[in-house]
Write a protein that holds these residues in place. Structure first.
Motif, PDB file in Angstrom:
ATOM      1  N   MET A  21     -11.463  -2.132  19.727  1.00 21.56           N
ATOM      2  CA  MET A  21     -12.183  -2.971  18.773  1.00 21.56           C
ATOM      3  C   MET A  21     -12.935  -2.116  17.748  1.00 21.56           C
ATOM      4  N   VAL A  22     -13.544  -1.027  18.205  1.00 20.85           N
ATOM      5  CA  VAL A  22     -14.248  -0.125  17.279  1.00 20.85           C
ATOM      6  C   VAL A  22     -13.268   0.523  16.310  1.00 20.85           C
ATOM      7  N   VAL A  23     -12.133   1.001  16.847  1.00 21.60           N
ATOM      8  CA  VAL A  23     -11.122   1.610  15.989  1.00 21.60           C
ATOM      9  C   VAL A  23     -10.578   0.602  14.983  1.00 21.60           C
ATOM     10  N   ALA A  24     -10.384  -0.641  15.411  1.00 22.44           N
ATOM     11  CA  ALA A  24      -9.888  -1.680  14.510  1.00 22.44           C
ATOM     12  C   ALA A  24     -10.862  -1.917  13.352  1.00 22.44           C
ATOM     13  N   ALA A  25     -12.173  -1.974  13.668  1.00 20.38           N
ATOM     14  CA  ALA A  25     -13.171  -2.185  12.620  1.00 20.38           C
ATOM     15  C   ALA A  25     -13.202  -1.009  11.645  1.00 20.38           C
ATOM     16  N   LEU A  26     -13.191   0.220  12.171  1.00 18.89           N
ATOM     17  CA  LEU A  26     -13.224   1.402  11.308  1.00 18.89           C
ATOM     18  C   LEU A  26     -11.960   1.494  10.450  1.00 18.89           C
ATOM     19  N   LEU A  27     -10.823   1.234  11.064  1.00 12.79           N
ATOM     20  CA  LEU A  27      -9.562   1.344  10.331  1.00 12.79           C
ATOM     21  C   LEU A  27      -9.456   0.280   9.245  1.00 12.79           C
ATOM     22  N   THR A  28      -9.994  -0.901   9.495  1.00 19.58           N
ATOM     23  CA  THR A  28      -9.994  -1.944   8.466  1.00 19.58           C
ATOM     24  C   THR A  28     -10.795  -1.494   7.251  1.00 19.58           C
ATOM     25  N   PHE A  29     -11.963  -0.901   7.497  1.00 14.60           N
ATOM     26  CA  PHE A  29     -12.789  -0.406   6.386  1.00 14.60           C
ATOM     27  C   PHE A  29     -12.095   0.731   5.649  1.00 14.60           C
ATOM     28  N   ILE A  30     -11.534   1.676   6.403  1.00 12.19           N
ATOM     29  CA  ILE A  30     -10.868   2.822   5.776  1.00 12.19           C
ATOM     30  C   ILE A  30      -9.637   2.374   4.999  1.00 12.19           C
ATOM     31  N   SER A  31      -8.859   1.466   5.578  1.00 10.96           N
ATOM     32  CA  SER A  31      -7.645   1.004   4.911  1.00 10.96           C
ATOM     33  C   SER A  31      -7.977   0.278   3.614  1.00 10.96           C
ATOM     34  N   PHE A  32      -9.051  -0.518   3.620  1.00 11.76           N
ATOM     35  CA  PHE A  32      -9.445  -1.202   2.388  1.00 11.76           C
ATOM     36  C   PHE A  32      -9.819  -0.182   1.315  1.00 11.76           C
ATOM     37  N   SER A  33     -10.536   0.875   1.707  1.00  9.90           N
ATOM     38  CA  SER A  33     -10.930   1.903   0.737  1.00  9.90           C
ATOM     39  C   SER A  33      -9.714   2.622   0.175  1.00  9.90           C
ATOM     40  N   LEU A  34      -8.763   2.975   1.051  1.00 12.85           N
ATOM     41  CA  LEU A  34      -7.576   3.696   0.591  1.00 12.85           C
ATOM     42  C   LEU A  34      -6.723   2.841  -0.339  1.00 12.85           C
ATOM     43  N   ILE A  35      -6.464   1.610   0.085  1.00 10.46           N
ATOM     44  CA  ILE A  35      -5.632   0.725  -0.737  1.00 10.46           C
ATOM     45  C   ILE A  35      -6.353   0.388  -2.039  1.00 10.46           C
ATOM     46  N   ASN A  36      -7.661   0.189  -1.973  1.00 12.73           N
ATOM     47  CA  ASN A  36      -8.429  -0.108  -3.183  1.00 12.73           C
ATOM     48  C   ASN A  36      -8.330   1.036  -4.185  1.00 12.73           C
ATOM     49  N   ASN A  37      -8.441   2.278  -3.721  1.00 16.10           N
ATOM     50  CA  ASN A  37      -8.316   3.435  -4.616  1.00 16.10           C
ATOM     51  C   ASN A  37      -6.909   3.544  -5.199  1.00 16.10           C
ATOM     52  N   THR A  38      -5.904   3.264  -4.380  1.00 18.06           N
ATOM     53  CA  THR A  38      -4.517   3.331  -4.860  1.00 18.06           C
ATOM     54  C   THR A  38      -4.265   2.275  -5.927  1.00 18.06           C
ATOM     55  N   VAL A  39      -4.743   1.060  -5.708  1.00 17.05           N
ATOM     56  CA  VAL A  39      -4.582  -0.011  -6.692  1.00 17.05           C
ATOM     57  C   VAL A  39      -5.355   0.317  -7.967  1.00 17.05           C
ATOM     58  N   ARG A  40      -6.553   0.864  -7.823  1.00 17.57           N
ATOM     59  CA  ARG A  40      -7.360   1.218  -8.992  1.00 17.57           C
ATOM     60  C   ARG A  40      -6.669   2.266  -9.848  1.00 17.57           C
ATOM     61  N   LEU A  41      -6.014   3.238  -9.215  1.00 14.08           N
ATOM     62  CA  LEU A  41      -5.293   4.265  -9.970  1.00 14.08           C
ATOM     63  C   LEU A  41      -4.109   3.662 -10.731  1.00 14.08           C
ATOM     64  N   SER A  42      -3.441   2.693 -10.110  1.00 17.84           N
ATOM     65  CA  SER A  42      -2.311   2.063 -10.798  1.00 17.84           C
ATOM     66  C   SER A  42      -2.767   1.246 -12.009  1.00 17.84           C
ATOM     67  N   ILE A  43      -3.947   0.652 -11.939  1.00 19.36           N
ATOM     68  CA  ILE A  43      -4.484  -0.137 -13.061  1.00 19.36           C
ATOM     69  C   ILE A  43      -5.136   0.776 -14.093  1.00 19.36           C
ATOM     70  N   TYR A  44      -5.578   1.956 -13.661  1.00 18.90           N
ATOM     71  CA  TYR A  44      -6.257   2.901 -14.560  1.00 18.90           C
ATOM     72  C   TYR A  44      -5.387   3.247 -15.766  1.00 18.90           C
ATOM     73  N   SER A  45      -4.092   3.434 -15.553  1.00 16.14           N
ATOM     74  CA  SER A  45      -3.196   3.809 -16.655  1.00 16.14           C
ATOM     75  C   SER A  45      -3.047   2.699 -17.692  1.00 16.14           C
ATOM     76  N   ARG A  46      -3.473   1.498 -17.368  1.00 12.09           N
ATOM     77  CA  ARG A  46      -3.341   0.353 -18.294  1.00 12.09           C
ATOM     78  C   ARG A  46      -4.702  -0.168 -18.740  1.00 12.09           C
ATOM     79  N   ARG A  47      -5.715   0.696 -18.631  1.00  8.19           N
ATOM     80  CA  ARG A  47      -7.069   0.266 -18.987  1.00  8.19           C
ATOM     81  C   ARG A  47      -7.198  -0.043 -20.476  1.00  8.19           C
ATOM     82  N   PHE A  48      -6.474   0.715 -21.331  1.00 11.64           N
ATOM     83  CA  PHE A  48      -6.559   0.463 -22.771  1.00 11.64           C
ATOM     84  C   PHE A  48      -5.861  -0.841 -23.147  1.00 11.64           C
ATOM     85  N   LEU A  49      -4.804  -1.188 -22.421  1.00 12.29           N
ATOM     86  CA  LEU A  49      -4.151  -2.484 -22.640  1.00 12.29           C
ATOM     87  C   LEU A  49      -5.114  -3.609 -22.293  1.00 12.29           C
TER      88      LEU A  49
END
Length: 304
Positions: free
Chosen positions: A179-207
């Motif tokens: 249960m502890v690992v599940a909670a930590l991994l959920t937080f870490i996974s959200f951070s990783l995916i959030n950063n990956t999505v942000r980088l993909s949108i970063y290239s289209r910030r001027f659009l």
């Protein structure tokens, strides 16, 4: 402008458009793969948490209570006792082992027949009682053993109390750890995916900024990015589910008995959780990232 210059300009615009489309395609593939890798880890934890209960139940139900019968008890009397115990709420399975069968098994295990030098069969008939998991604890075993001993056909009842307590303690620790690992991994996974999505949108910030300048509403600007995030989440989740399914299939081929612990319910819930996590995390991350760039001025876009 000369005709040759116009043709060159058109070709240049087409090349730029094609290159931009290729870059977006590569970004989409990279985003799907990286997101799928994180979702695989989430799926492993969800699957482990779900199957830990089945594993705990399986371990408890395979712990044996040995009921030793008196020498004068006949086979029919032993079978009647088995039938009586089967009607008790704690009994899951009962195996009758006669004196002859016990002697045969011990002879095979020791490599010699103890009755040859003792002159008699030293083993008594026994009942191997396997209980339901709810009763596989110290308190329940205490009153169950006392109840069985009251029967005049029973000479003794034996079970491994220390092993039972050790199993219960270890399984409780494993459940808490998962249960502890599940909670930590959920937080870490959200951070990783959030950063990956942000980088993909970063290239289209001027659009995004250009659309804002021409009067497009924030909701209108967000919509395609949200749809893209939803698509990425679904594709990544399907990839993760396929990987997890392949791992379970490989595990089944290696050890078919594992399917007594792994059921279709756990598999379906794990797949649903991975799909839900993929959609929610990528969609929410897209929403947050687009809003970040929408709040920025033109000058701020050049500074990041």
């Amino acid at each position: 402008m000369q005709p040759n210059s116009i043709i060159t300009y058109v070709r240049l615009m087409k090349r730029r458009k094609r290159n931009a489309g290729n870059r977006r395609g590569v970004q989409l593939v990279t985003l799907c793969i990286s997101t799928a890798m994180v979702l695989v880890l989430i799926g492993v934890v969800v699957f482990s948490v779900l199957t830990s209960h089945n594993l705990s139940q399986w371990v408890k139900e395979n712990l044996t209570v040995t009921v030793m019968l008196k020498d004068e008890v006949s086979v029919n009397e032993a079978k009647l006792l088995c039938r009586d115990l089967y009607h008790r709420p704690y009994a899951r399975n009962i195996d009758y082992i006669s004196r002859e069968q016990a002697l045969k098994e011990q002879t095979a295990a020791m490599g010699s027949d103890p009755s040859e030098f003792l002159g008699v069969n030293p083993f008594s008939a026994t009942l191997e009682l396997q209980m339901k998991s709810d009763y596989a604890n110290r308190d329940s075993l205490k009153w169950i053993a006392a109840e069985i001993k009251k029967n005049p056909k029973v000479s003794d009842v034996a079970y491994q109390v220390d092993l039972m307590d050790s199993v219960n303690r270890n399984l409780a620790k494993v459940n808490i750890l998962l249960m502890v690992v599940a909670a930590l991994l959920t937080f870490i996974s959200f951070s990783l995916i959030n950063n990956t999505v942000r980088l993909s949108i970063y290239s289209r910030r001027f659009l995004i900024h250009t659309m804002k300048l021409v009067g497009a509403s924030w909701g209108f600007i967000r919509r395609p990015f949200m749809k893209n995030g939803l698509l990425v989440g679904i594709i990544a989740a399907l990839i993760a589910i396929a990987v997890l399914g392949g791992c379970v299939y490989g595990l089944y081929n290696y050890e078919p008995n594992m399917m007594t612990i792994i059921t279709w319910r756990e598999l379906a819930v794990t797949a649903g959780a991975v799909l839900l996590f993929g959609i929610i995390i990528t969609t929410v991350s897209s929403y947050i990232s687009v809003n970040k760039f929408l709040r920025m001025s033109a000058g701020d876009l050049y500074k990041i």
